[in-house]
Design a protein around this motif. Structure first.
Motif, PDB file in Angstrom:
ATOM      1  N   SER A  58       0.824  -1.205   0.000  1.00 40.84           N
ATOM      2  CA  SER A  58       0.000   0.000   0.000  1.00 40.84           C
ATOM      3  C   SER A  58       0.856   1.253   0.000  1.00 40.84           C
ATOM      4  N   SER A  59       0.325   2.305  -0.596  1.00 40.53           N
ATOM      5  CA  SER A  59       0.995   3.604  -0.481  1.00 40.53           C
ATOM      6  C   SER A  59      -0.061   4.678  -0.367  1.00 40.53           C
ATOM      7  N   LEU A  60       0.284   5.686   0.388  1.00 47.14           N
ATOM      8  CA  LEU A  60      -0.693   6.706   0.746  1.00 47.14           C
ATOM      9  C   LEU A  60      -0.154   8.081   0.382  1.00 47.14           C
ATOM     10  N   THR A  61      -0.946   8.902  -0.274  1.00 42.91           N
ATOM     11  CA  THR A  61      -0.559  10.313  -0.417  1.00 42.91           C
ATOM     12  C   THR A  61      -1.781  11.164  -0.145  1.00 42.91           C
ATOM     13  N   PRO A  62      -1.650  12.349   0.395  1.00 41.68           N
ATOM     14  CA  PRO A  62      -0.472  12.863   1.080  1.00 41.68           C
ATOM     15  C   PRO A  62      -0.192  12.099   2.360  1.00 41.68           C
TER      16      PRO A  62
END
Lengths: 398, 400
Positions: free
Chosen positions: B226-230
């Motif tokens: 998983s990756s989250l922005t901001p």
């Protein structure tokens, strides 16, 4: 004659709302460009087709809303009520809490049978409200789980229970990339099943409508709401009343009137939207064309180009394959508008692409366990592939 | 299985959120021993746990999924957690099991964490529907980067008072001097974004059951990076809103992943983009077109993108993006774990702590490690197809 609309899943419900809204706005529009009597006949006909009357005069859409989770239906109901001009019936919805998980098998094999009685009951009630019932308009997407799976299941049921009524399915063809990963599987399962039970498949491709928004309408940030409105606009201009052959003041009684069957099995009809009448037609062979003209100068419009035998397949005479419907009453304030509905080889390429991608994925057996979990086996996939390859071949042989 | 942590929660600001009757604690803890957590406490508390689960389930109109949140390296989360996983599968077979697992980092201080992790992995392989592996090192790196940005003052950022980003008051394991509160906040945001489309309206909803359907092409390959922005909430830091497209680019950068992994240079099996806020389908499509050429997708899923649009953005932001990738970049994490395991196992170090638990034998270890090896092998086979040209297979030919 009335049409009962069945809205399935998020896509079906979102579009259904826009369609009813477009139909009613056009019906109430003040610039009909025709005399008052004409306008009133038009309005009455539109009303009878799509709405039923309530005591306080607010028209109620002749629709059944089905979704397996509540958010979209709730939104749709409240948007309609907020408009103040029309609404959905209080008890016209069927809703669950779970969703179909983008899984055709779950929609078709689990939700369908489980809720068959409730859904068919709602539909029956709506049909009974019609003085003179002409058929069903089923709005669904192919890519998800509810619209596609339950849509296929319900259409099959409608074929069994209402075999004499027309069933027309509005299918939303997903974007080529990026909506749902298993959209190709869901699409081929849907199409192969609908082929056996639907009378006509009216297709709108998200990619095509998106291009219309971008290139023809210059919308910078296109949302699904924009896309759905364009779609509803097109559908509205197909379904609003037109003159019947008898006389100028009688509106055609059967809105789904044209004989969609050219020869069995049924064929798919792509809607090409707001086309100019001078389309380049060299690379496409047609089975049937329907042109609908609305507004000024309809009686004098030249549609001779559509009667060219070169357009049609060799075993059809243009006189059988081409129809034109007209009305002086303008649609949606356009001085003149035209719609072309075609049954042609136009959809072969997109269909072929979907079958190809689904086939490649099927060869690696990816995601199949998600379907076999709910009773759709590899043979069912193979059956679907076979029937769609036959459709592609039939169209290519025109 | 010890009281300290639960007690702190019960005294904290969220004490009213938790139903005290639904808490189970013991005194001594599991001693960082998977076997103690899984077998000893498992059998001891089985009935109690089941009863409380059933009670919670009864309150639901429609139970769709369980979230299990635990670490892999310890004893309770790892051992009892995976025991619970099996129990959920038996008791509620139709309910999805989503597991958020914190994997031990290279310099973690629990010596037996490789044993615990590998024993737990076998259970995750067999009984979880979907696993979101996260490691502490990545979370720590992200927090450090935020700190750096805040302290450098380059962007004119100002830290708001009482923000979680810099304060470590309330951090439970202060002896580590790691900002666990801030790190955990990131994971919390992950889970918020994951469930946002199910909780709020949007033009393209995505329910939790769709995650498994779209991102798990084969039952055993259910690990999602998983990756989250901001990365930080604007309630903590004042930062000018970043361009929308930048948000999409960031989601694919190595620095934004919650696991030490580089999906851009590995093979994608599937990818989901869960967008929140005032973002339209055309924005998402534009960015997919832009980023696609630099990403490699498996041959049978060249357009393996799943999109969801939720209208409500997270607090303090105008939009956010959660990307879930089923990608072979998880392989290095698993391989490293296996190496650390083998280093210990070859010397039989600390093994007696496990073997003295009733029911534990060496075969448990060998089975666990072969389960992991089989998984790594699957990823290897996929990686081998990476640069091969995509061939269209011959279609069915129909007699007309």
């Amino acid at each position: 004659m009335s049409i009962v609309t069945v809205q399935l899943g998020q896509c079906g419900n979102q579009i259904g709302f826009e369609v009813f809204d477009a139909l009613l706005s056009d019906s109430h529009s003040s610039q009909g460009l025709c005399c008052k009597r004409e306008n009133e006949a038009y309005q009455a006909s539109c009303k009878e087709r799509f709405f039923s009357e309530e005591e306080n005069g607010v028209p109620i859409a002749r629709a059944v809303l089905v979704d397996m989770e509540p958010k979209v239906i709730n939104q749709t109901l409240s948007k309609a009520a907020q408009s103040g001009r029309w609404k959905y019936g209080q008890h016209a919805c069927f809703c669950q809490k779970q969703g179909s998980g983008n899984n055709w098998a779950y929609g078709y094999s689990v939700h369908g049978p489980r809720h068959e009685e409730s859904i068919m009951d709602l539909i029956r009630k709506e049909v009974e409200k019609c003085d003179s019932f002409s058929g069903f308009f089923i709005i669904m997407s192919m890519a998800g789980g509810t619209g596609s799976g339950i849509g296929a299941f319900v259409t099959q049921n409608l074929q069994d229970q209402y075999s004499n009524s027309l069933k027309m399915n509005q299918i939303i063809w997903p974007y080529g990339t990026g909506e749902v990963i298993v959209q190709n599987y869901n699409s081929i399962l849907t199409l192969s099943h609908l082929y056996r039970s639907s009378d006509a498949l009216l297709v709108h491709e998200n990619d095509a409508v998106h291009k219309i928004c971008a290139k023809l309408m210059n919308i910078k940030q296109i949302s699904f709401s924009d896309i759905n409105q364009v779609l509803a606009h097109q559908l509205g201009s197909v379904f609003q009343p037109t003159y019947s052959a008898e006389s100028s003041f009688h509106y055609r009684r059967n809105p789904l009137g044209i004989d969609w069957h050219v020869r069995p099995p049924s064929s798919g009809l792509p809607s090409l939207g707001k086309m100019s009448l001078n389309k380049d037609l060299h690379f496409n062979t047609y089975i049937a064309n329907l042109v609908i003209l609305r507004g000024k100068d309809v009686q004098s419009a030249d549609v001779e180009g559509f009667k060219d035998p070169a357009l049609y397949t060799s075993w059809l005479e243009p006189v059988n394959a081409f129809n034109v419907w007209k009305t002086q009453r303008a649609f949606s304030k356009y001085e003149k508008s035209a719609v072309l509905v075609s049954n042609s080889q136009f959809l072969v390429k997109p269909l072929d692409m979907i079958v190809g991608k689904a086939w490649n994925m099927f060869a690696s057996k990816a995601y199949i366990h998600q379907y076999t979990k709910f009773g759709i086996e590899e043979e069912d996939f193979l059956d679907s592939f076979t029937s769609l390859e036959q459709v592609v071949a039939s169209y290519c042989n025109l | 299985m010890e009281e300290g942590v639960v007690n702190e929660i019960l005294q904290g600001p969220l004490r009213d959120v938790f139903d005290t009757k639904q808490l189970i604690t013991d005194i001594s803890g599991s001693g960082n021993n998977w076997a103690v957590g899984h077998r000893v406490f498992g059998s001891l508390y089985q009935d109690q746990i089941l009863e409380k689960l059933r009670k919670s389930a009864e309150h639901c109109d429609c139970l769709q999924c369980f979230f299990i949140i635990h670490s892999m390296g310890g004893g309770t989360g790892s051992g009892l957690g995976t025991f619970l996983l099996k129990m959920l599968e038996d008791e509620f077979p139709e309910v999805y099991r989503f597991v958020t697992s914190i994997y031990p980092s290279g310099e973690d201080d629990v010596i037996t964490s490789p044993y615990n992790s590998i024993l737990a992995m076998k259970e995750l392989n067999e009984h979880a529907d979907c696993v979101l592996p996260i490691d502490n090192q990545s979370l720590f790196d992200i927090i450090s980067k935020i700190d750096l940005m805040v302290n450098s003052g380059k962007l004119g950022t100002t830290v708001k008072p009482k923000s979680l980003v810099t304060s470590s008051s309330g951090a439970l394991k202060t002896r580590h001097k790691k900002p666990f509160d801030a790190m955990n906040n990131i994971v919390a945001n992950l889970l918020l974004n994951l469930t946002s489309s199910a909780r709020f309206e949007g033009s393209l909803n995505m329910d939790l059951n769709e995650i498994s359907m779209n991102l798990v092409p084969f039952p055993q390959l259910h690990y999602l990076v998983s990756s989250l922005t901001p990365l930080y909430t604007l309630t903590d830091v004042n930062i000018p809103p970043r361009r929308l497209d930048q948000m999409f680019s960031d989601a694919f950068s190595k620095d934004h992943q919650l696991l030490r992994a580089d999906p851009k240079h590995s093979l994608y099996l599937a990818c989901a983009l869960m967008v929140r806020g005032n973002v339209h389908i055309s924005d998402v499509r534009r960015n997919i077109e832009r980023l696609k050429p630099s990403l490699q997708f498996v041959s049978w899923n060249q357009e393996g993108w799943k999109t969801s649009l939720c209208s409500i953005p997270p607090v303090g932001h105008s939009h956010s993006l959660l990307a879930l990738a089923n990608n072979t970049c998880v392989k290095p994490t698993f391989m490293e774990l296996k190496e650390r395991f083998m280093r210990l196992y070859k010397k039989k170090a600390h093994l007696h702590h496990y073997l003295q638990v009733e029911g534990m034998e060496e075969s448990c270890f060998t089975e666990a490690v072969s389960s992991l090896s089989a998984l790594i092998q699957e990823y290897n086979q996929l990686d081998a197809t990476k640069n091969m040209p995509v061939q269209d297979l011959p279609r069915l030919s129909i007699a007309m």
